[in-house]
Design an enzyme around this catalytic site. Structure first.
Site, PDB file in Angstrom:
ATOM      1  N   HIS A 197      44.296  44.975  42.412  1.00 13.18           N
ATOM      2  CA  HIS A 197      44.112  43.647  43.003  1.00 13.18           C
ATOM      3  C   HIS A 197      45.040  42.659  42.311  1.00 13.18           C
ATOM      4  O   HIS A 197      45.489  42.899  41.177  1.00 13.18           O
ATOM      5  CB  HIS A 197      42.661  43.193  42.844  1.00 13.18           C
ATOM      6  CG  HIS A 197      41.703  43.949  43.715  1.00 13.18           C
ATOM      7  ND1 HIS A 197      40.383  43.573  43.872  1.00 13.18           N
ATOM      8  CD2 HIS A 197      41.881  45.046  44.488  1.00 13.18           C
ATOM      9  CE1 HIS A 197      39.781  44.421  44.697  1.00 13.18           C
ATOM     10  NE2 HIS A 197      40.667  45.321  45.077  1.00 13.18           N
ATOM     11  N   GLU A 227      44.593  39.846  40.767  1.00 17.37           N
ATOM     12  CA  GLU A 227      44.172  39.380  39.446  1.00 17.37           C
ATOM     13  C   GLU A 227      44.334  40.486  38.401  1.00 17.37           C
ATOM     14  O   GLU A 227      44.773  40.239  37.278  1.00 17.37           O
ATOM     15  CB  GLU A 227      42.704  38.917  39.479  1.00 17.37           C
ATOM     16  CG  GLU A 227      42.408  37.826  40.501  1.00 17.37           C
ATOM     17  CD  GLU A 227      41.950  38.393  41.839  1.00 17.37           C
ATOM     18  OE1 GLU A 227      42.504  39.421  42.304  1.00 17.37           O
ATOM     19  OE2 GLU A 227      41.035  37.810  42.425  1.00 17.37           O
ATOM     20  N   CYS A 270      37.123  39.204  43.618  1.00 14.17           N
ATOM     21  CA  CYS A 270      36.011  40.129  43.831  1.00 14.17           C
ATOM     22  C   CYS A 270      35.259  40.285  42.509  1.00 14.17           C
ATOM     23  O   CYS A 270      35.683  39.779  41.466  1.00 14.17           O
ATOM     24  CB  CYS A 270      36.529  41.467  44.346  1.00 14.17           C
ATOM     25  SG  CYS A 270      37.335  42.468  43.083  1.00 14.17           S
ATOM     26  N   CYS A 297      37.335  41.899  39.633  1.00  8.58           N
ATOM     27  CA  CYS A 297      38.290  40.992  38.996  1.00  8.58           C
ATOM     28  C   CYS A 297      37.562  39.901  38.214  1.00  8.58           C
ATOM     29  O   CYS A 297      37.994  39.521  37.120  1.00  8.58           O
ATOM     30  CB  CYS A 297      39.201  40.380  40.054  1.00  8.58           C
ATOM     31  SG  CYS A 297      40.285  41.606  40.834  1.00  8.58           S
TER      32      CYS A 297
HETATM   33 ZN   LIG Z   1      39.543  41.966  42.942  1.00  9.42          ZN
END
Ligand SMILES: [Zn+2]
Length: 169
Positions: free
Chosen positions: A67, A69, A97, A100
């Site tokens: 992801h 991040e 999410c 993260c």
């Molecule tokens: Zn994430």
């Protein structure tokens, strides 16, 4: 007065932060253009140094944990060491999410600024298949972390719109 300034103040942004949110949005658009998911992040150390910026690269790397991040924090840790993340701010075009958000707490970031809230962005992504897991309960574990959510949301939808349009073509 320009309306961008008003929106930034209304969303809890510091005066110089709107440009960093917009940078994340721009990077997210670029990510979509090369076939990745519509997320990007800019990581800024407590002293103002931009440590790393980048996007979600899951589609290209094949790593489902890449992801935006995670990608940015991993790269910044490799380059600068984990201590540089303490007190840092991460700017993201979409709500983190829970994975993260947990990692943000693990590395002691001090501030999280995201544009589009999960409830707004999920319909662009999931076609109803991704469950909603808002980040707020995770961030609530660390009351010393400041979270600004929904910053510049209405002007930050473009990466998600591009993502949907690309899926349709
Ligand atoms: Zn994430």
């Amino acid at each position: 007065m320009d309306t961008g300034t008003i929106a930034a103040i209304d969303a809890g942004l510091k005066p110089d932060e709107a440009a960093l949110v917009r940078r994340a949005v721009q990077l997210a658009c670029e990510a979509v253009e090369i076939g990745n998911s519509p997320f990007a992040a800019v990581l800024v150390a407590a002293d103002g140094e931009v440590l790393f910026e980048g996007s979600n690269v899951v589609a290209k790397s094949g790593d489902p944990f890449d992801h935006a991040e995670m990608h940015v924090m991993r790269a910044a840790i490799k380059q600068h060491g984990p201590a540089r993340l303490a007190g840092a701010t991460i700017y993201v075009n979409g709500e983190p999410c829970t994975m993260c958000a947990g990692t943000i707490l693990r590395y002691a970031l001090g501030r999280v600024v995201y544009a589009v809230r999960e409830e707004t962005l999920l319909p662009y992504l999931s076609q109803g298949t991704i469950k909603s897991y808002p980040s707020a309960p995770v961030f609530a574990l660390a009351p010393d972390v400041t979270v600004v959510g929904g910053a510049l949301e209405s002007e930050s939808l473009r990466p998600f719109e591009m993502f949907v349009a690309r899926k349709r073509t």
